[in-house]
Design a protein around this motif. Structure first.
Motif, mmCIF file in Angstrom:
data_model
loop_
_atom_site.group_PDB
_atom_site.id
_atom_site.type_symbol
_atom_site.label_atom_id
_atom_site.label_comp_id
_atom_site.label_asym_id
_atom_site.label_seq_id
_atom_site.Cartn_x
_atom_site.Cartn_y
_atom_site.Cartn_z
ATOM 1 N N MET A 1 -39.114 55.278 0.899
ATOM 2 C CA MET A 1 -39.197 54.540 -0.348
ATOM 3 C C MET A 1 -38.249 53.345 -0.318
ATOM 4 S SD MET A 1 -38.955 55.984 -4.235
ATOM 5 C CE MET A 1 -37.286 56.525 -4.204
ATOM 6 N N GLY A 2 -37.037 53.572 0.168
ATOM 7 C CA GLY A 2 -36.056 52.495 0.227
ATOM 8 C C GLY A 2 -36.417 51.428 1.233
ATOM 9 N N VAL A 3 -36.979 51.843 2.361
ATOM 10 C CA VAL A 3 -37.366 50.885 3.396
ATOM 11 C C VAL A 3 -38.477 49.975 2.890
ATOM 12 C CG1 VAL A 3 -38.390 50.686 5.696
ATOM 13 C CG2 VAL A 3 -36.620 52.367 5.280
ATOM 14 N N VAL A 4 -39.427 50.538 2.172
ATOM 15 C CA VAL A 4 -40.519 49.734 1.632
ATOM 16 C C VAL A 4 -39.986 48.722 0.621
ATOM 17 C CG1 VAL A 4 -42.636 49.817 0.260
ATOM 18 C CG2 VAL A 4 -42.236 51.515 2.041
ATOM 19 N N MET A 5 -39.092 49.154 -0.242
ATOM 20 C CA MET A 5 -38.506 48.254 -1.232
ATOM 21 C C MET A 5 -37.705 47.151 -0.551
ATOM 22 S SD MET A 5 -35.962 49.310 -4.277
ATOM 23 C CE MET A 5 -35.040 48.114 -5.191
ATOM 24 N N LEU A 6 -36.899 47.518 0.409
ATOM 25 C CA LEU A 6 -36.074 46.554 1.126
ATOM 26 C C LEU A 6 -36.933 45.562 1.904
ATOM 27 C CD1 LEU A 6 -33.124 45.863 1.671
ATOM 28 C CD2 LEU A 6 -33.199 47.400 3.614
ATOM 29 N N ALA A 7 -37.960 46.064 2.565
ATOM 30 C CA ALA A 7 -38.850 45.186 3.333
ATOM 31 C C ALA A 7 -39.568 44.193 2.425
ATOM 32 C CB ALA A 7 -39.862 46.013 4.107
ATOM 33 N N GLY A 8 -39.974 44.638 1.263
ATOM 34 C CA GLY A 8 -40.646 43.739 0.321
ATOM 35 C C GLY A 8 -39.747 42.613 -0.158
ATOM 36 N N ILE A 9 -38.524 42.934 -0.481
ATOM 37 C CA ILE A 9 -37.587 41.912 -0.961
ATOM 38 C C ILE A 9 -37.238 40.940 0.159
ATOM 39 C CG2 ILE A 9 -35.256 41.528 -1.838
ATOM 40 C CD1 ILE A 9 -35.551 44.183 -3.352
ATOM 41 N N VAL A 10 -36.966 41.453 1.342
ATOM 42 C CA VAL A 10 -36.598 40.597 2.477
ATOM 43 C C VAL A 10 -37.762 39.683 2.847
ATOM 44 C CG1 VAL A 10 -35.986 40.616 4.922
ATOM 45 C CG2 VAL A 10 -34.892 42.199 3.364
ATOM 46 N N LEU A 11 -38.953 40.223 2.890
ATOM 47 C CA LEU A 11 -40.120 39.418 3.226
ATOM 48 C C LEU A 11 -40.367 38.340 2.181
ATOM 49 C CD1 LEU A 11 -42.282 39.293 5.413
ATOM 50 C CD2 LEU A 11 -43.715 40.701 3.949
ATOM 51 N N SER A 12 -40.209 38.681 0.930
ATOM 52 C CA SER A 12 -40.382 37.705 -0.139
ATOM 53 C C SER A 12 -39.363 36.571 -0.024
ATOM 54 C CB SER A 12 -40.237 38.403 -1.491
ATOM 55 O OG SER A 12 -40.242 37.475 -2.533
ATOM 56 N N ASN A 13 -38.118 36.906 0.272
ATOM 57 C CA ASN A 13 -37.086 35.885 0.430
ATOM 58 C C ASN A 13 -37.385 34.970 1.610
ATOM 59 O OD1 ASN A 13 -35.711 36.959 -1.725
ATOM 60 N ND2 ASN A 13 -34.235 38.073 -0.479
ATOM 61 N N SER A 14 -37.841 35.538 2.702
ATOM 62 C CA SER A 14 -38.171 34.737 3.879
ATOM 63 C C SER A 14 -39.361 33.816 3.607
ATOM 64 C CB SER A 14 -38.482 35.638 5.066
ATOM 65 O OG SER A 14 -37.362 36.408 5.400
ATOM 66 N N ILE A 15 -40.342 34.333 2.900
ATOM 67 C CA ILE A 15 -41.515 33.522 2.572
ATOM 68 C C ILE A 15 -41.131 32.346 1.697
ATOM 69 C CG2 ILE A 15 -43.685 33.551 1.261
ATOM 70 C CD1 ILE A 15 -44.157 36.362 2.402
ATOM 71 N N LEU A 16 -40.194 32.530 0.782
ATOM 72 C CA LEU A 16 -39.738 31.427 -0.061
ATOM 73 C C LEU A 16 -39.234 30.262 0.785
ATOM 74 C CD1 LEU A 16 -37.746 33.094 -2.973
ATOM 75 C CD2 LEU A 16 -39.779 31.694 -3.169
ATOM 76 N N ILE A 17 -38.416 30.557 1.773
ATOM 77 C CA ILE A 17 -37.834 29.508 2.608
ATOM 78 C C ILE A 17 -38.909 28.857 3.483
ATOM 79 C CG2 ILE A 17 -36.255 29.060 4.526
ATOM 80 C CD1 ILE A 17 -34.407 31.165 3.354
ATOM 81 N N VAL A 18 -39.698 29.658 4.170
ATOM 82 C CA VAL A 18 -40.671 29.138 5.125
ATOM 83 C C VAL A 18 -41.771 28.339 4.426
ATOM 84 C CG1 VAL A 18 -42.431 29.825 6.798
ATOM 85 C CG2 VAL A 18 -40.184 30.886 6.850
ATOM 86 N N GLU A 19 -42.271 28.849 3.330
ATOM 87 C CA GLU A 19 -43.357 28.165 2.628
ATOM 88 C C GLU A 19 -42.894 26.809 2.088
ATOM 89 O OE1 GLU A 19 -47.109 27.486 1.602
ATOM 90 O OE2 GLU A 19 -46.410 29.269 2.644
ATOM 91 N N PHE A 20 -41.700 26.747 1.546
ATOM 92 C CA PHE A 20 -41.200 25.475 1.026
ATOM 93 C C PHE A 20 -40.934 24.497 2.172
ATOM 94 C CE2 PHE A 20 -37.990 22.784 -1.198
ATOM 95 C CZ PHE A 20 -38.844 22.307 -2.180
ATOM 96 N N ALA A 21 -40.447 24.978 3.305
ATOM 97 C CA ALA A 21 -40.227 24.111 4.467
ATOM 98 C C ALA A 21 -41.563 23.560 4.972
ATOM 99 C CB ALA A 21 -39.503 24.862 5.567
ATOM 100 N N HIS A 22 -42.600 24.393 5.005
ATOM 101 C CA HIS A 22 -43.930 23.915 5.408
ATOM 102 C C HIS A 22 -44.421 22.831 4.458
ATOM 103 C CE1 HIS A 22 -45.303 26.228 8.817
ATOM 104 N NE2 HIS A 22 -44.797 27.329 8.286
ATOM 105 N N HIS A 23 -44.203 23.038 3.178
ATOM 106 C CA HIS A 23 -44.620 22.052 2.178
ATOM 107 C C HIS A 23 -43.895 20.727 2.398
ATOM 108 C CE1 HIS A 23 -45.942 20.466 -1.659
ATOM 109 N NE2 HIS A 23 -44.680 20.204 -1.967
#
Length: 112
Positions: A1-23
């Motif tokens: 349960m904790g790994v899924v929650m942690l993975a979701g938050i980390v992935l979301s944070n990474s997507i924020l940076i990468v998507e804005f850089a692509h833009h």
């Protein structure tokens, strides 16, 4: 349960940076400048998300409520994992992005 929650938050944070850089790169900005701007602009949302999660986990990690003794190790592991992941996200994701895209040609409106 904790790994899924942690993975979701980390992935979301990474997507924020990468998507804005692509833009920014699509708008014609150089890779180094795009990733630098992306990190600077998206740092606040990343910190807000992570701090809100950490603050929400503190009562469970400190065993303040009834029956929270069972979930205290989960909360403590999540707090440690989230703290490390925020540091890695802010430093490792931009470095990896730069390494992957440093030799790619610009694809902005004037470079298409």
């Amino acid at each position: 349960m904790g790994v899924v929650m942690l993975a979701g938050i980390v992935l979301s944070n990474s997507i924020l940076i990468v998507e804005f850089a692509h833009h920014l790169m699509k708008d014609g900005m150089a890779v180094r400048e795009a990733i630098s701007t992306s990190c600077r602009v998206r740092l606040r949302p990343i910190l807000m998300t992570s701090l809100a999660t950490l603050i929400g986990l503190l009562p469970m990690a400190l065993k303040l409520g009834e029956g929270s003794e069972a979930y205290a190790p989960l909360a403590q592991a999540l707090i440690g994992g989230l703290t490390v992941s925020v540091i890695l996200t802010v430093f490792l994701v931009p470095a990896g992005f730069f390494l992957v895209y440093q030799n790619k040609p610009l694809k902005g409106p004037e470079h298409a």
